[in-house]
Structure formats: structure tokens, C-alpha cells
Scaffold this motif. Structure first.
Motif, PDB file in Angstrom:
ATOM      1  N   GLU A 174      41.946  33.531  20.542  1.00 56.50           N
ATOM      2  CA  GLU A 174      43.144  33.970  22.525  1.00 56.50           C
ATOM      3  C   GLU A 174      42.261  33.535  23.206  1.00 56.50           C
ATOM      4  N   ALA A 175      41.944  32.484  23.623  1.00 57.50           N
ATOM      5  CA  ALA A 175      41.517  32.077  25.311  1.00 57.50           C
ATOM      6  C   ALA A 175      42.396  31.314  25.355  1.00 57.50           C
ATOM      7  N   GLY A 176      42.295  31.564  26.716  1.00 55.45           N
ATOM      8  CA  GLY A 176      43.998  30.779  27.755  1.00 55.45           C
ATOM      9  C   GLY A 176      43.289  29.320  28.506  1.00 55.45           C
ATOM     10  N   HIS A 177      42.870  28.838  29.396  1.00 56.48           N
ATOM     11  CA  HIS A 177      42.553  28.073  30.276  1.00 56.48           C
ATOM     12  C   HIS A 177      40.761  27.960  30.380  1.00 56.48           C
ATOM     13  N   VAL A 178      40.590  29.003  30.706  1.00 58.69           N
ATOM     14  CA  VAL A 178      39.577  29.402  30.897  1.00 58.69           C
ATOM     15  C   VAL A 178      38.923  30.579  30.052  1.00 58.69           C
ATOM     16  N   ALA A 179      38.487  29.096  29.184  1.00 63.63           N
ATOM     17  CA  ALA A 179      37.641  29.899  28.325  1.00 63.63           C
ATOM     18  C   ALA A 179      36.409  30.570  28.541  1.00 63.63           C
ATOM     19  N   MET A 180      35.390  29.057  29.615  1.00 66.68           N
ATOM     20  CA  MET A 180      34.400  29.475  29.844  1.00 66.68           C
ATOM     21  C   MET A 180      34.398  31.500  30.630  1.00 66.68           C
ATOM     22  N   MET A 181      35.164  31.959  31.433  1.00 66.85           N
ATOM     23  CA  MET A 181      35.396  32.349  32.028  1.00 66.85           C
ATOM     24  C   MET A 181      35.124  34.399  31.367  1.00 66.85           C
ATOM     25  N   PHE A 205      38.436  41.439  39.146  1.00 62.51           N
ATOM     26  CA  PHE A 205      39.457  41.714  39.283  1.00 62.51           C
ATOM     27  C   PHE A 205      39.458  41.265  41.236  1.00 62.51           C
ATOM     28  N   ALA A 206      38.915  42.777  41.574  1.00 66.70           N
ATOM     29  CA  ALA A 206      38.721  42.970  42.458  1.00 66.70           C
ATOM     30  C   ALA A 206      38.159  42.031  43.564  1.00 66.70           C
ATOM     31  N   ALA A 207      36.853  40.846  43.183  1.00 67.69           N
ATOM     32  CA  ALA A 207      35.842  39.841  43.113  1.00 67.69           C
ATOM     33  C   ALA A 207      36.730  38.451  43.544  1.00 67.69           C
ATOM     34  N   ALA A 208      38.071  38.739  42.809  1.00 69.06           N
ATOM     35  CA  ALA A 208      39.205  37.397  42.855  1.00 69.06           C
ATOM     36  C   ALA A 208      39.533  37.696  43.942  1.00 69.06           C
ATOM     37  N   VAL A 209      40.294  38.793  44.233  1.00 64.42           N
ATOM     38  CA  VAL A 209      41.039  39.083  45.556  1.00 64.42           C
ATOM     39  C   VAL A 209      40.826  38.436  46.923  1.00 64.42           C
ATOM     40  N   ARG A 210      38.934  38.644  46.823  1.00 60.72           N
ATOM     41  CA  ARG A 210      38.449  38.496  47.670  1.00 60.72           C
ATOM     42  C   ARG A 210      38.008  37.099  48.251  1.00 60.72           C
ATOM     43  N   VAL A 238      40.689  41.843  32.147  1.00 66.15           N
ATOM     44  CA  VAL A 238      39.906  41.285  32.973  1.00 66.15           C
ATOM     45  C   VAL A 238      39.156  43.074  33.745  1.00 66.15           C
ATOM     46  N   SER A 239      38.461  43.389  33.822  1.00 65.87           N
ATOM     47  CA  SER A 239      37.890  43.606  34.772  1.00 65.87           C
ATOM     48  C   SER A 239      37.905  44.618  36.372  1.00 65.87           C
ATOM     49  N   PRO A 240      38.306  45.567  36.610  1.00 65.67           N
ATOM     50  CA  PRO A 240      38.314  45.673  37.880  1.00 65.67           C
ATOM     51  C   PRO A 240      37.641  45.254  38.984  1.00 65.67           C
ATOM     52  N   ASP A 241      36.576  45.236  38.883  1.00 61.94           N
ATOM     53  CA  ASP A 241      35.097  44.783  39.859  1.00 61.94           C
ATOM     54  C   ASP A 241      35.432  43.343  39.680  1.00 61.94           C
ATOM     55  N   THR A 253      51.128  39.384  48.397  1.00 64.40           N
ATOM     56  CA  THR A 253      50.002  40.017  49.073  1.00 64.40           C
ATOM     57  C   THR A 253      48.753  39.143  48.278  1.00 64.40           C
ATOM     58  N   PRO A 254      47.386  39.032  48.112  1.00 64.77           N
ATOM     59  CA  PRO A 254      46.330  38.402  47.535  1.00 64.77           C
ATOM     60  C   PRO A 254      46.062  39.147  46.323  1.00 64.77           C
ATOM     61  N   GLU A 255      46.505  40.234  46.120  1.00 65.78           N
ATOM     62  CA  GLU A 255      46.675  40.876  44.720  1.00 65.78           C
ATOM     63  C   GLU A 255      47.856  40.696  44.345  1.00 65.78           C
ATOM     64  N   MET A 256      48.608  40.468  44.722  1.00 65.24           N
ATOM     65  CA  MET A 256      50.020  39.998  43.534  1.00 65.24           C
ATOM     66  C   MET A 256      50.280  38.219  43.367  1.00 65.24           C
ATOM     67  N   ARG A 257      49.389  36.950  44.460  1.00 65.39           N
ATOM     68  CA  ARG A 257      49.188  35.408  43.525  1.00 65.39           C
ATOM     69  C   ARG A 257      47.560  36.369  42.966  1.00 65.39           C
ATOM     70  N   VAL A 258      46.661  37.391  42.725  1.00 66.82           N
ATOM     71  CA  VAL A 258      45.731  36.639  42.178  1.00 66.82           C
ATOM     72  C   VAL A 258      46.188  37.338  40.240  1.00 66.82           C
ATOM     73  N   ARG A 259      46.592  38.119  40.308  1.00 70.04           N
ATOM     74  CA  ARG A 259      47.559  37.954  39.198  1.00 70.04           C
ATOM     75  C   ARG A 259      48.573  37.132  38.542  1.00 70.04           C
ATOM     76  N   GLY A 260      49.143  36.493  39.678  1.00 73.01           N
ATOM     77  CA  GLY A 260      50.118  35.341  39.260  1.00 73.01           C
ATOM     78  C   GLY A 260      49.035  34.642  38.304  1.00 73.01           C
ATOM     79  N   VAL A 261      47.452  34.428  39.112  1.00 73.08           N
ATOM     80  CA  VAL A 261      47.363  33.199  38.830  1.00 73.08           C
ATOM     81  C   VAL A 261      46.533  33.524  37.226  1.00 73.08           C
ATOM     82  N   MET A 262      46.206  35.174  37.255  1.00 72.37           N
ATOM     83  CA  MET A 262      44.954  35.298  36.081  1.00 72.37           C
ATOM     84  C   MET A 262      46.074  35.400  35.072  1.00 72.37           C
ATOM     85  N   GLU A 263      47.119  36.097  35.142  1.00 73.83           N
ATOM     86  CA  GLU A 263      48.445  35.418  34.057  1.00 73.83           C
ATOM     87  C   GLU A 263      48.647  34.012  33.395  1.00 73.83           C
TER      88      GLU A 263
END
Length: 345
Positions: A292-299, A209-214, A204-207, A185-195
Motif C-alpha cells: 500500500e506504500a508509495g515512494h516514501v514508505a518511511m513517511m 499537510f500544513a507543515a508540508a506547505v510551509r 496525510v493529516s491536516p497538520d 499556490t504552495p498548496e497546489m504544489r504540495v497536493r501534486g507532490v503527495m499524489e
């Protein structure tokens, strides 16, 4: 320059169309037609007239939306635009199918020349960091300062966690991955990308995460999504193996613009150990390490990144109001947060 004064190759500002990438309050999307390509551009108008221009360039699989957290923090010191590279976000594939680092750099240069906004404060992340390094090396007249967030510069020992992304460059792997993950699902893909990309995905806030899924749903609906990913990944790998004057490290040494390097201690794609090599390669550089940052420090840490850019711009003599450098804290203030540290070299 007003929109009515733009060259014929530039299209007018357009309202976000159904299925377009998300636009937050205070932003607008432009469609820019250039020879051989059409680019979608996210604009965050400056808080005042006459401020110097900035251009933000995203990484592999990203879009201009990756800069929506950072751009408003700098709108009082620069007039920001963020590109969707060809084949990403709302930009269609380039006519020539060239997704190499040089091809993406050519798109950035053509845009800057057509827009007539150079020189700009140029900011790039990951693939965008490699692209903007090449732009700054070959067209120093277009760059005021350069900020690189986890730039994709060649590494001799690639982290194990970065290998799957590199494998996308191999012929047939993207198609195979698509088949193997068709039930995801898109949710599964987004979780993988964020991890993979965030230092701490739990923040990451619920809002958000929801925007990333869309956004993921929109991307997967585009027939060229995986082709753009695979060809751009291949472009990075090819750039890593390029030697001589066209090698990225050699071009880093040619960059004249004052440069800020931002590296995350939890980055799984660009090794943290490359930070000091990069600081030694860029002749006029400073280093901001965010442990403490990952690959997208600006986010993840937009305030810290914005503070670093403010100091870079101020020290380069590009800040209209010197008091603005301390707005929101400077690099030295980041020591109050145990997850960040600021060092210069």
C-alpha cells in the motif's frame, strides 16, 4: 566525541534560523562546513550513550525532514543523523555545482570522514538510495548496514508517471515549468507532490499537510531551488546511462554490507517490479514489500520500515539488546496489516 573535539572544518550546533526547515521536538539542526560545501544536518540523539551511528539520506526534492517520522522509532538502537544534500533543505549549493550522484556521494563521504562516526547504518530513499549504494560500494569501511527505500536504480522501462520528473533533466525544462506553474499556490504544489509520492495521499493529516506547505514555501523562496532540482535530476539520468564498473547495478553487486530493500506497491516513481532484481543484485539482501506504500514508505509506514531495520541490524550482530528487535513488531509481524508483507531473499 563532543562538539569541542570536532575538527576545525565542523561548525558548532546552531539554533534553527528563521526560514529553516521544520524541526520537531527532540531534534536539533547542525551546520557542518566541509571543503567546497556546507551541509545542514538534522540530529536525533540516541536514547542511550554508545549506540552505533546512523545516517539518513533523502531523495530528489526532499530534505532531512523526510526522516523525522522514522528516526525516533530507532533512537533506542542507533544514534541518528540526517543530511540535507547540497542544494536541498537548508544546505546551500556546492561550490563546484556538482549535483551528480557521484557528487552527492562525495558529500556523504566527506561528511562521514569529517564527523568521524563511521562505519554507520546508512539509509537512503530514491536519489538518496542511488547515492548510498555508491557510497557502500566504494567505501565499505564506512557502512555497517545499508537500507534502501525505493532506490533510484536504473530501469529499462520507466513508468509513465516518472517521465515528468525525468524531463526536469533536460535543459530549459525547469525554467519552462516554473513559468507554466507560476500561478500555482504552495498548496497546489504540495497536493501534486503527495499524489505522486504517497500510496494514499488522503491519509496525510491536516497538520502534516500544513507543515508540508510551509516547507514548500521555504523551498520556493530559495533562488537555487529549481537549479538544484534540475541538475540533480540530470545526475540521476546520467547515472542510469553509465555502464561498466561505475554503473549503479554493477556497484550494487559490490556492496558487502547487509542490505534491506524496501519497495512500495503503489510507487509511481520507482517500479515495484524492480524489487526482485535489486534483491538479486545485492549479495546479502532481504526484501520488505509494502503493497500500500508509495515512494516514501518511511513517511507512510514508518513502523514497518523501522521493524525491518531492527531485524537487519539484529541479524548483522549490531544490536546491543537483542530484545529490542521485537519492539514495535518485526518484519514477520507486518502480515497483520494487509497493506504490508515481509519477504527475504
Amino acid at each position: 566525541m563532543s562538539s569541542t573535539e570536532l575538527p576545525d572544518v565542523l561548525a558548532a550546533t546552531v539554533a534553527p534560523k528563521p526560514g529553516a526547515v521544520g524541526v520537531v521536538e527532540g531534534e536539533r539542526m547542525d551546520s557542518v562546513t566541509l571543503p567546497g560545501m556546507t551541509l545542514s544536518v538534522r540530529t536525533r540523539p540516541a536514547a542511550d550513550t554508545g549506540l552505533p551511528p546512523a545516517l539518513y539520506v533523502h531523495g530528489l526534492g526532499g530534505s532531512s525532514q523526510n526522516w523525522s517520522a522514522l528516526m525516533p522509532l530507532l533512537q533506542d538502537v542507533m544514534d541518528g543523523e540526517a543530511l540535507d544534500l547540497p542544494g536541498f533543505g537548508d544546505s546551500p549549493p556546492p561550490d563546484d555545482g556538482d549535483y551528480s550522484v557521484t557528487g552527492h556521494a562525495r558529500a556523504v563521504i566527506r561528511f562521514l570522514e569529517a564527523r568521524g562516526r563511521g562505519p554507520v547504518h546508512l539509509v537512503g530513499n530514491s536519489l538518496g538510495g542511488a547515492v548510498t549504494t555508491r557510497v557502500a560500494a566504494v567505501r565499505p569501511d564506512l557502512v555497517r548496514t545499508l537500507t534502501l527505500v525505493s532506490p533510484a536504480l536504473p530501469e529499462l522501462r520507466v513508468q509513465r508517471t516518472a517521465v515528468p520528473t525525468g524531463l526536469l533533466a533536460l535543459p530549459g525544462v525547469a525554467a519552462l515549468f516554473t513559468r507554466l506553474t507560476k500561478e500555482w499556490t504552495p498548496e497546489m504544489r504540495v497536493r501534486g507532490v503527495m499524489e505522486l509520492c504517497y500510496g494514499d495521499p488522503a491519509k496525510v493529516s491536516p497538520d502534516a499537510f500544513a507543515a508540508a506547505v510551509r516547507e514548500m514555501e521555504r523551498r520556493l523562496a530559495r533562488p537555487y531551488f529549481w537549479d538544484a532540482m534540475a541538475r540533480s535530476a540530470r545526475g540521476i539520468v546520467n547515472a542510469y546511462t553509465l555502464g561498466g564498473q561505475h554503473g549503479l547495478w554493477r556497484q550494487a553487486e559490490r556492496v558487502l554490507a547487509p542490505t534491506l530493500l524496501v519497495y512500495g506497491g503503489r510507487d509511481q516513481l520507482v517500479s515495484y517490479r524492480m524489487a526482485h532484481k535489486a534483491a538479486a543484485a545485492f549479495r546479502d539482501s532481504r526484501l520488505l514489500t509494502l503493497t500500500e506504500a508509495g515512494h516514501v514508505a518511511m513517511m507512510e509506514f514508518p513502523d514497518a520500515v523501522a521493524a525491518g531495520i531492527r531485524e537487519l541490524v539484529a541479524d548483522a550482530g549490531e544490536l546491543r539488546d537483542p530484545r529490542a528487535v521485537r519492539k514495535g513488531g518485526g518484519v514477520s509481524d507486518d502480515r497483520r496489516d494487509p497493506g504490508t508483507s515481509g519477504t527475504r531473499s
